[in-house]
Design an enzyme around this catalytic site. Structure first.
Site, mmCIF file in Angstrom:
data_model
loop_
_atom_site.group_PDB
_atom_site.id
_atom_site.type_symbol
_atom_site.label_atom_id
_atom_site.label_comp_id
_atom_site.label_asym_id
_atom_site.label_seq_id
_atom_site.Cartn_x
_atom_site.Cartn_y
_atom_site.Cartn_z
ATOM 1 N N HIS A 140 2.942 -10.293 11.425
ATOM 2 C CA HIS A 140 2.483 -10.647 12.772
ATOM 3 C C HIS A 140 1.812 -9.467 13.482
ATOM 4 O O HIS A 140 2.266 -8.338 13.411
ATOM 5 C CB HIS A 140 3.641 -11.171 13.618
ATOM 6 C CG HIS A 140 4.756 -10.171 13.776
ATOM 7 N ND1 HIS A 140 4.790 -9.233 14.771
ATOM 8 C CD2 HIS A 140 5.850 -9.949 13.016
ATOM 9 C CE1 HIS A 140 5.859 -8.487 14.647
ATOM 10 N NE2 HIS A 140 6.523 -8.895 13.584
ATOM 11 N N HIS A 149 -8.960 -3.087 1.755
ATOM 12 C CA HIS A 149 -8.477 -3.850 0.595
ATOM 13 C C HIS A 149 -6.960 -3.707 0.555
ATOM 14 O O HIS A 149 -6.438 -2.610 0.379
ATOM 15 C CB HIS A 149 -9.101 -3.299 -0.691
ATOM 16 C CG HIS A 149 -8.719 -4.071 -1.923
ATOM 17 N ND1 HIS A 149 -9.434 -3.932 -3.095
ATOM 18 C CD2 HIS A 149 -7.734 -4.960 -2.184
ATOM 19 C CE1 HIS A 149 -8.878 -4.726 -4.024
ATOM 20 N NE2 HIS A 149 -7.844 -5.342 -3.493
HETATM 21 C C1 LIG Z 1 -2.823 7.028 -6.231
HETATM 22 C C2 LIG Z 1 -3.797 6.947 -7.382
HETATM 23 C C3 LIG Z 1 -5.211 6.672 -6.860
HETATM 24 C C4 LIG Z 1 -3.755 8.294 -8.095
HETATM 25 O O1 LIG Z 1 -4.613 8.240 -9.182
HETATM 26 P P1 LIG Z 1 -4.938 9.597 -9.965
HETATM 27 O O2 LIG Z 1 -5.465 10.620 -9.008
HETATM 28 O O3 LIG Z 1 -5.779 9.225 -11.153
HETATM 29 O O4 LIG Z 1 -3.518 10.119 -10.402
HETATM 30 P P2 LIG Z 1 -2.954 10.345 -11.878
HETATM 31 O O5 LIG Z 1 -2.820 9.021 -12.569
HETATM 32 O O6 LIG Z 1 -3.755 11.432 -12.535
HETATM 33 O O7 LIG Z 1 -1.504 10.869 -11.568
HETATM 34 C C5 LIG Z 1 -1.279 12.174 -11.040
HETATM 35 C C6 LIG Z 1 0.198 12.294 -10.787
HETATM 36 O O8 LIG Z 1 0.548 11.486 -9.653
HETATM 37 C C7 LIG Z 1 1.513 10.518 -10.016
HETATM 38 N N1 LIG Z 1 1.125 9.256 -9.376
HETATM 39 C C8 LIG Z 1 -0.067 8.640 -9.401
HETATM 40 N N2 LIG Z 1 -0.056 7.533 -8.672
HETATM 41 C C9 LIG Z 1 1.165 7.426 -8.167
HETATM 42 C C10 LIG Z 1 1.784 6.478 -7.325
HETATM 43 N N3 LIG Z 1 1.116 5.400 -6.876
HETATM 44 N N4 LIG Z 1 3.078 6.681 -6.957
HETATM 45 C C11 LIG Z 1 3.746 7.762 -7.409
HETATM 46 N N5 LIG Z 1 3.207 8.714 -8.207
HETATM 47 C C12 LIG Z 1 1.927 8.535 -8.590
HETATM 48 C C13 LIG Z 1 1.417 10.389 -11.524
HETATM 49 O O9 LIG Z 1 2.632 9.939 -12.075
HETATM 50 C C14 LIG Z 1 1.089 11.787 -11.910
HETATM 51 O O10 LIG Z 1 2.261 12.576 -11.898
HETATM 52 P P3 LIG Z 1 2.502 13.751 -12.981
HETATM 53 O O11 LIG Z 1 1.390 14.747 -12.752
HETATM 54 O O12 LIG Z 1 3.860 14.249 -12.639
HETATM 55 O O13 LIG Z 1 2.387 13.079 -14.316
HETATM 56 C C15 LIG Z 1 -3.432 5.795 -8.375
HETATM 57 O O14 LIG Z 1 -2.319 6.117 -9.197
HETATM 58 C C16 LIG Z 1 -3.093 4.495 -7.655
HETATM 59 O O15 LIG Z 1 -1.953 4.249 -7.241
HETATM 60 N N6 LIG Z 1 -4.162 3.638 -7.512
HETATM 61 C C17 LIG Z 1 -4.044 2.356 -6.828
HETATM 62 C C18 LIG Z 1 -4.199 1.234 -7.873
HETATM 63 C C19 LIG Z 1 -4.269 -0.109 -7.201
HETATM 64 O O16 LIG Z 1 -3.813 -0.321 -6.113
HETATM 65 N N7 LIG Z 1 -4.880 -1.060 -7.874
HETATM 66 C C20 LIG Z 1 -5.058 -2.353 -7.254
HETATM 67 C C21 LIG Z 1 -5.579 -3.381 -8.173
HETATM 68 S S1 LIG Z 1 -5.676 -4.914 -7.292
#
Ligand SMILES: CC(C)(COP(=O)(O)OP(=O)(O)OC[C@H]1O[C@@H](n2cnc3c(N)ncnc32)[C@H](O)[C@@H]1OP(=O)(O)O)[C@@H](O)C(=O)NCCC(=O)NCCS
Length: 221
Positions: A140, A149
């Site tokens: 709400h 998004h």
């Molecule tokens: C936040 C995000 C953008 C980071 O991506 P990135 O910069 O490529 O990060 P990486 O995958 O290289 O991860 C880097 C570190 O952060 C951690 N990490 C990444 N995303 C995380 C999250 N959402 N929550 C907690 N930790 C996260 C990884 O485990 C990694 O830790 P480590 O170095 O100890 O191994 C991505 O993980 C994410 O959450 N994207 C959103 C996806 C989404 O919403 N999709 C929707 C489809 S409808």
């Protein structure tokens, strides 16, 4: 007889949008535009035919296609493409899957979509070109600015404000009354308990600011 609509984007989200268009029955999809992969032009894929890129807009308008929808997950790209469609004179409708729930007083701007199972509760204001994705909920009196998004399964408590072009990741939970700035990305599965500024990447439980982002290439869809 249904009107014609062109979908901009030719990836997974475009397939989702095409399905919503089909279920809603008001429009028939004439095809897809894809600027990212010129080699796909003229090709058929699972969802239909790729007509070309944005250079096709004039031809489409003159052949009587008046409606368009941007089916691109990336927020900045979606806003930019929507501007071009608006300038070319296309109508940008609101779309809603039949299983989505929208309270009676909810307002939604052009080009926004509620995907299957999304719920938007009373008093919420949804801007233009917003995606409330599969099974996400917006409670709400939330205010969701243009180009946001809200990814699949994310949950927003009451009176949350999300600024322009922000991305709330898959399954994230945002506590009531929290303010999230513009251009910010909340990582998948995060629990957001406090306000977040503009242009940051934040994630974790509770969510913490991890970086100050210029772009969020990792989630482009
Ligand atoms: C936040 C995000 C953008 C980071 O991506 P990135 O910069 O490529 O990060 P990486 O995958 O290289 O991860 C880097 C570190 O952060 C951690 N990490 C990444 N995303 C995380 C999250 N959402 N929550 C907690 N930790 C996260 C990884 O485990 C990694 O830790 P480590 O170095 O100890 O191994 C991505 O993980 C994410 O959450 N994207 C959103 C996806 C989404 O919403 N999709 C929707 C489809 S409808």
């Amino acid at each position: 007889m249904p009107e014609s609509i062109v979908i901009v984007g030719a990836g997974g989200h475009a397939r989702v949008i095409a399905d919503i268009v089909r279920l809603a029955g008001r429009y028939t999809v004439v095809g897809y535009l894809d600027d990212l992969h010129p080699e796909r032009r003229g090709a058929s894929w699972d969802a239909g035919t790729i007509l070309g890129g944005m250079e096709q807009l004039g031809v489409l308008r003159s052949s009587g296609v008046n409606a368009a929808f941007v089916a691109v997950g990336d927020c900045e790209a979606r806003l930019a493409l929507a501007d071009r469609l608006g300038a070319a004179g296309f109508d940008l409708p609101v779309l809603m899957h039949p299983s989505a729930v929208r309270a009676g007083d909810v307002t939604m701007g052009p080009g926004s979509v509620l995907v299957a199972g999304a719920i938007v509760n009373p008093g919420a204001r949804i801007g233009a070109h917003v995606i409330v994705n599969t099974a996400a909920s917006v409670d709400h009196e939330c205010v969701i600015d243009d180009g946001v998004h809200i990814a699949c399964g994310a949950r927003l408590g009451g009176r949350v404000h999300v600024g322009r072009g922000s991305w709330i990741g898959l399954g994230a939970v945002v506590k009531e009354r929290v303010h999230i700035g513009s251009g910010t990305l909340v990582g998948a599965g995060s629990l957001v308990l406090k306000d977040l500024p503009d242009d940051v990447v934040a994630y974790g439980t509770p969510a913490r600011v991890i970086s100050h982002a210029q772009s969020h290439d990792t989630i482009r869809g």
